[in-house]
Design an enzyme around this catalytic site. Structure first.
Site, PDB file in Angstrom:
ATOM      1  N   GLY A  11       0.847  -1.198   0.000  1.00 32.29           N
ATOM      2  CA  GLY A  11       0.000   0.000   0.000  1.00 32.29           C
ATOM      3  C   GLY A  11       0.878   1.242   0.000  1.00 32.29           C
ATOM      4  O   GLY A  11       0.553   2.273   0.579  1.00 32.29           O
ATOM      5  N   ALA A  13       1.703   3.484  -2.092  1.00 30.10           N
ATOM      6  CA  ALA A  13       1.303   4.766  -2.687  1.00 30.10           C
ATOM      7  C   ALA A  13       0.137   5.402  -1.925  1.00 30.10           C
ATOM      8  O   ALA A  13      -0.375   6.446  -2.329  1.00 30.10           O
ATOM      9  CB  ALA A  13       0.921   4.566  -4.157  1.00 30.10           C
ATOM     10  N   GLY A  14      -0.276   4.789  -0.840  1.00 26.35           N
ATOM     11  CA  GLY A  14      -1.418   5.293  -0.076  1.00 26.35           C
ATOM     12  C   GLY A  14      -1.027   6.388   0.905  1.00 26.35           C
ATOM     13  O   GLY A  14       0.143   6.760   1.000  1.00 26.35           O
ATOM     14  N   ILE A  16      -1.148   6.571   4.344  1.00 28.09           N
ATOM     15  CA  ILE A  16      -0.322   6.247   5.529  1.00 28.09           C
ATOM     16  C   ILE A  16       1.142   6.119   5.116  1.00 28.09           C
ATOM     17  O   ILE A  16       2.043   6.670   5.756  1.00 28.09           O
ATOM     18  CB  ILE A  16      -0.801   4.948   6.219  1.00 28.09           C
ATOM     19  N   ARG A  98     -20.154  -5.950   5.211  1.00 28.73           N
ATOM     20  CA  ARG A  98     -18.958  -6.332   5.964  1.00 28.73           C
ATOM     21  C   ARG A  98     -18.335  -7.609   5.396  1.00 28.73           C
ATOM     22  O   ARG A  98     -17.136  -7.749   5.284  1.00 28.73           O
ATOM     23  CB  ARG A  98     -19.373  -6.557   7.428  1.00 28.73           C
ATOM     24  N   GLN A 112      -0.648 -12.903   0.254  1.00 26.43           N
ATOM     25  CA  GLN A 112       0.566 -12.292   0.825  1.00 26.43           C
ATOM     26  C   GLN A 112       1.202 -13.213   1.866  1.00 26.43           C
ATOM     27  O   GLN A 112       2.435 -13.249   1.987  1.00 26.43           O
ATOM     28  CB  GLN A 112       0.238 -10.904   1.391  1.00 26.43           C
ATOM     29  N   VAL A 129      -1.383  -3.636   9.180  1.00 29.16           N
ATOM     30  CA  VAL A 129      -2.038  -2.364   9.493  1.00 29.16           C
ATOM     31  C   VAL A 129      -3.409  -2.299   8.817  1.00 29.16           C
ATOM     32  O   VAL A 129      -4.386  -1.827   9.395  1.00 29.16           O
ATOM     33  CB  VAL A 129      -1.153  -1.181   9.015  1.00 29.16           C
ATOM     34  N   ASN A 131      -7.022  -2.844   7.505  1.00 31.20           N
ATOM     35  CA  ASN A 131      -8.171  -3.376   8.261  1.00 31.20           C
ATOM     36  C   ASN A 131      -8.971  -4.430   7.507  1.00 31.20           C
ATOM     37  O   ASN A 131      -8.999  -4.396   6.286  1.00 31.20           O
ATOM     38  CB  ASN A 131      -9.089  -2.208   8.637  1.00 31.20           C
ATOM     39  N   ASP A 159      -4.010   3.096  18.830  1.00 31.58           N
ATOM     40  CA  ASP A 159      -5.001   3.164  19.916  1.00 31.58           C
ATOM     41  C   ASP A 159      -4.301   3.409  21.259  1.00 31.58           C
ATOM     42  O   ASP A 159      -4.768   4.183  22.097  1.00 31.58           O
ATOM     43  CB  ASP A 159      -5.802   1.862  19.951  1.00 31.58           C
ATOM     44  N   HIS A 187      -8.584  -4.125  17.012  1.00 31.79           N
ATOM     45  CA  HIS A 187      -8.473  -2.734  16.558  1.00 31.79           C
ATOM     46  C   HIS A 187      -9.806  -2.369  15.900  1.00 31.79           C
ATOM     47  O   HIS A 187      -9.961  -2.402  14.690  1.00 31.79           O
ATOM     48  CB  HIS A 187      -7.323  -2.564  15.557  1.00 31.79           C
TER      49      HIS A 187
HETATM   50  P1  NAX Z   1      -5.139   4.371   1.251  1.00 29.62           P
HETATM   51  O1  NAX Z   1      -6.350   3.940   0.530  1.00 29.62           O
HETATM   52  O2  NAX Z   1      -4.676   5.778   1.144  1.00 29.62           O
HETATM   53  O3  NAX Z   1      -3.903   3.454   0.792  1.00 29.62           O
HETATM   54  C1  NAX Z   1      -3.988   2.072   0.700  1.00 29.62           C
HETATM   55  C2  NAX Z   1      -3.128   1.654  -0.476  1.00 29.62           C
HETATM   56  O4  NAX Z   1      -3.101   0.227  -0.500  1.00 29.62           O
HETATM   57  C3  NAX Z   1      -3.664   2.112  -1.823  1.00 29.62           C
HETATM   58  O5  NAX Z   1      -2.646   2.839  -2.505  1.00 29.62           O
HETATM   59  C4  NAX Z   1      -4.010   0.811  -2.540  1.00 29.62           C
HETATM   60  O6  NAX Z   1      -3.743   0.876  -3.931  1.00 29.62           O
HETATM   61  C5  NAX Z   1      -3.084  -0.170  -1.848  1.00 29.62           C
HETATM   62  N1  NAX Z   1      -3.500  -1.575  -1.939  1.00 29.62           N
HETATM   63  C6  NAX Z   1      -4.756  -2.089  -1.958  1.00 29.62           C
HETATM   64  N2  NAX Z   1      -4.722  -3.419  -2.092  1.00 29.62           N
HETATM   65  C7  NAX Z   1      -3.419  -3.768  -2.154  1.00 29.62           C
HETATM   66  C8  NAX Z   1      -2.750  -5.008  -2.303  1.00 29.62           C
HETATM   67  N3  NAX Z   1      -3.429  -6.148  -2.435  1.00 29.62           N
HETATM   68  N4  NAX Z   1      -1.395  -5.001  -2.318  1.00 29.62           N
HETATM   69  C9  NAX Z   1      -0.716  -3.851  -2.222  1.00 29.62           C
HETATM   70  N5  NAX Z   1      -1.296  -2.643  -2.078  1.00 29.62           N
HETATM   71  C10 NAX Z   1      -2.630  -2.603  -2.047  1.00 29.62           C
HETATM   72  O7  NAX Z   1      -5.352   3.946   2.769  1.00 29.62           O
HETATM   73  P2  NAX Z   1      -4.544   4.389   4.069  1.00 29.62           P
HETATM   74  O8  NAX Z   1      -5.192   5.577   4.646  1.00 29.62           O
HETATM   75  O9  NAX Z   1      -3.101   4.436   3.765  1.00 29.62           O
HETATM   76  O10 NAX Z   1      -4.902   3.156   5.043  1.00 29.62           O
HETATM   77  C11 NAX Z   1      -4.426   1.860   4.782  1.00 29.62           C
HETATM   78  C12 NAX Z   1      -5.092   0.849   5.693  1.00 29.62           C
HETATM   79  O11 NAX Z   1      -4.777   1.103   7.061  1.00 29.62           O
HETATM   80  C13 NAX Z   1      -6.618   0.832   5.626  1.00 29.62           C
HETATM   81  O12 NAX Z   1      -7.043  -0.526   5.572  1.00 29.62           O
HETATM   82  C14 NAX Z   1      -7.024   1.456   6.942  1.00 29.62           C
HETATM   83  O13 NAX Z   1      -8.314   1.037   7.346  1.00 29.62           O
HETATM   84  C15 NAX Z   1      -5.952   0.956   7.846  1.00 29.62           C
HETATM   85  N6  NAX Z   1      -5.740   1.645   9.128  1.00 29.62           N
HETATM   86  C16 NAX Z   1      -5.380   0.898  10.202  1.00 29.62           C
HETATM   87  C17 NAX Z   1      -5.047   1.443  11.417  1.00 29.62           C
HETATM   88  C18 NAX Z   1      -4.620   0.608  12.565  1.00 29.62           C
HETATM   89  O14 NAX Z   1      -4.409   1.169  13.627  1.00 29.62           O
HETATM   90  N7  NAX Z   1      -4.488  -0.711  12.464  1.00 29.62           N
HETATM   91  C19 NAX Z   1      -5.143   2.910  11.631  1.00 29.62           C
HETATM   92  C20 NAX Z   1      -5.128   3.695  10.371  1.00 29.62           C
HETATM   93  C21 NAX Z   1      -5.860   3.098   9.205  1.00 29.62           C
HETATM   94  O15 NAX Z   1      -7.222   3.404   9.307  1.00 29.62           O
END
Ligand code: NAX
Length: 326
Positions: A11, A13-14, A16, A98, A112, A129, A131, A159, A187
């Site tokens: 992820g 390019a996302g 986080i 869901r 993965q 990380v 969800n 958290d 989480h």
């Molecule tokens: P974004 O949507 O900005 O970035 C996610 C990136 O993952 C995208 O660029 C997408 O192309 C890529 N992606 C999707 N499927 C993929 C795969 N199979 N292989 C490789 N890359 C893939 O989301 P972002 O805000 O960065 O959040 C990422 C994840 O963290 C979400 O699932 C979010 O819910 C989760 N979080 C978890 C937290 C925790 O405490 N555990 C807190 C923060 C966040 O909400």
């Protein structure tokens, strides 16, 4: 200096990752002497955006950053990985059930897990990380047959940090003086942020927070719903603080930590939480990727109710995930 550490980030390019990658490259996470190689995984439609992120990493001129590989192939991204930070996941879209969301993520974390198992370093340390993080870690672990379940974790440090920060804020003390806070369970909004034994500068905080009933009404829900509050205000989910929490999680786990921290790890029967789920516990990080779940905490009725509720949610997520795998 140590040997170069191979760090895979999915992820990449996302949002986080945009805050996380500089912390990995500048030595904040693994130390100012530790050289790293980055392996960045994205899905094909995001590879162009990823190439821009890579340009920015190059332009950061980080002395510790030896090389960067961009790929959409997990077998390339995870080859010889010492650390894997799995941020990418299928996002919840409007109107999505869901179960549909879970189904997409089960298949991502199955693939993965298999890839990590085949090509990562035998000692790889993995943090999930994306969800639903705990359940994704559970699925990953089932398919990563060559990786000990204890080398896989899910992030609840955000958290944990939120809970420490709220205690400090309510008491008007510095966050560094707060100790003994922990997150139990999932989480998700069923998590249990526990401040029963928390202290600030060595002094118990529970009475100062107004006692257990006030904590139940005014403290616990704030932590449980903090992610939603950030989304409401920002229009986007937490990213800067999530990246910071990933950095804290990895630094504590790899380098050790004097304080007790929270990590979702493979349950081993401690506190009545059955094996087969990833549950957040208070852990002591011993360094070099070793940890132990803190034992011997007396659990009162107040805490037990919360701990059971979040356990039940994880067991039901596990059952749903397993039925999708069948
Ligand atoms: P974004 O949507 O900005 O970035 C996610 C990136 O993952 C995208 O660029 C997408 O192309 C890529 N992606 C999707 N499927 C993929 C795969 N199979 N292989 C490789 N890359 C893939 O989301 P972002 O805000 O960065 O959040 C990422 C994840 O963290 C979400 O699932 C979010 O819910 C989760 N979080 C978890 C937290 C925790 O405490 N555990 C807190 C923060 C966040 O909400």
């Amino acid at each position: 200096p140590n040997e170069t550490l191979v760090v895979a980030v999915t992820g990449a390019a996302g949002q986080i990752s945009y805050s996380l990658l500089p912390l990995l490259a500048n030595g904040t996470v693994f130390g100012p002497q530790q050289r790293i190689q980055l392996r960045l995984l994205e899905i094909p439609p995001a590879l162009t955006a990823l190439s821009g992120v890579t340009m920015e990493l190059i332009d950061g001129a980080y002395p510790l950053l030896e090389s960067i590989i961009e790929t959409s192939d997990p077998m390339v991204a995870f080859r010889n990985a010492d650390v894997a930070i799995l941020v990418g996941a299928f996002p919840r879209k409007q109107g999505m059930e869901r179960k549909d969301l879970l189904s997409k993520n089960v298949s991502i974390f199955k693939t993965q897990g298999e890839a990590l198992s085949q090509v990562a370093s035998r000692d790889v340390r993995v943090v999930v990380v994306g969800n639903p993080a705990n359940t994704n870690a559970m699925v990953l672990s089932r398919f990563a047959v060559n990786i000990p379940p204890r080398n896989i974790s899910a992030l609840t440090r955000l958290d944990h940090n939120r809970a420490c920060a709220q205690v400090a804020h309510k008491l008007g003390v510095s966050v560094g003086s707060v100790d003994g806070v922990c997150i139990w369970g999932n989480h998700s909004s069923t998590q249990y942020p526990d401040v029963i034994r928390a202290t600030a500068d060595g002094v118990p905080v529970l009475a100062k927070l107004g006692g257990a009933e006030t904590v139940a009404e005014h403290f616990i829900p704030v932590i449980q719903k903090r992610g939603a509050a950030v989304i409401k205000a920002r229009g986007l989910s937490s990213a800067m603080s999530a990246a910071n929490a990933i950095a804290d999680h990895m630094r504590s786990w790899i380098c050790g930590d004097d304080k007790i921290v929270s990590m979702a790890v493979a349950a081993d029967g401690s506190y009545g939480i059955p094996e087969g789920i990833y549950y957040s516990f208070p852990v002591r990080c011993l360094g070099r990727g070793e940890y132990e779940i803190v034992q011997g905490i007396e659990i009162d009725e107040f805490s037990k109710r919360y701990m059971d509720a979040t356990k039940d949610e994880l067991l039901s997520e596990r059952d749903d995930a397993v039925s999708l795998l069948a």
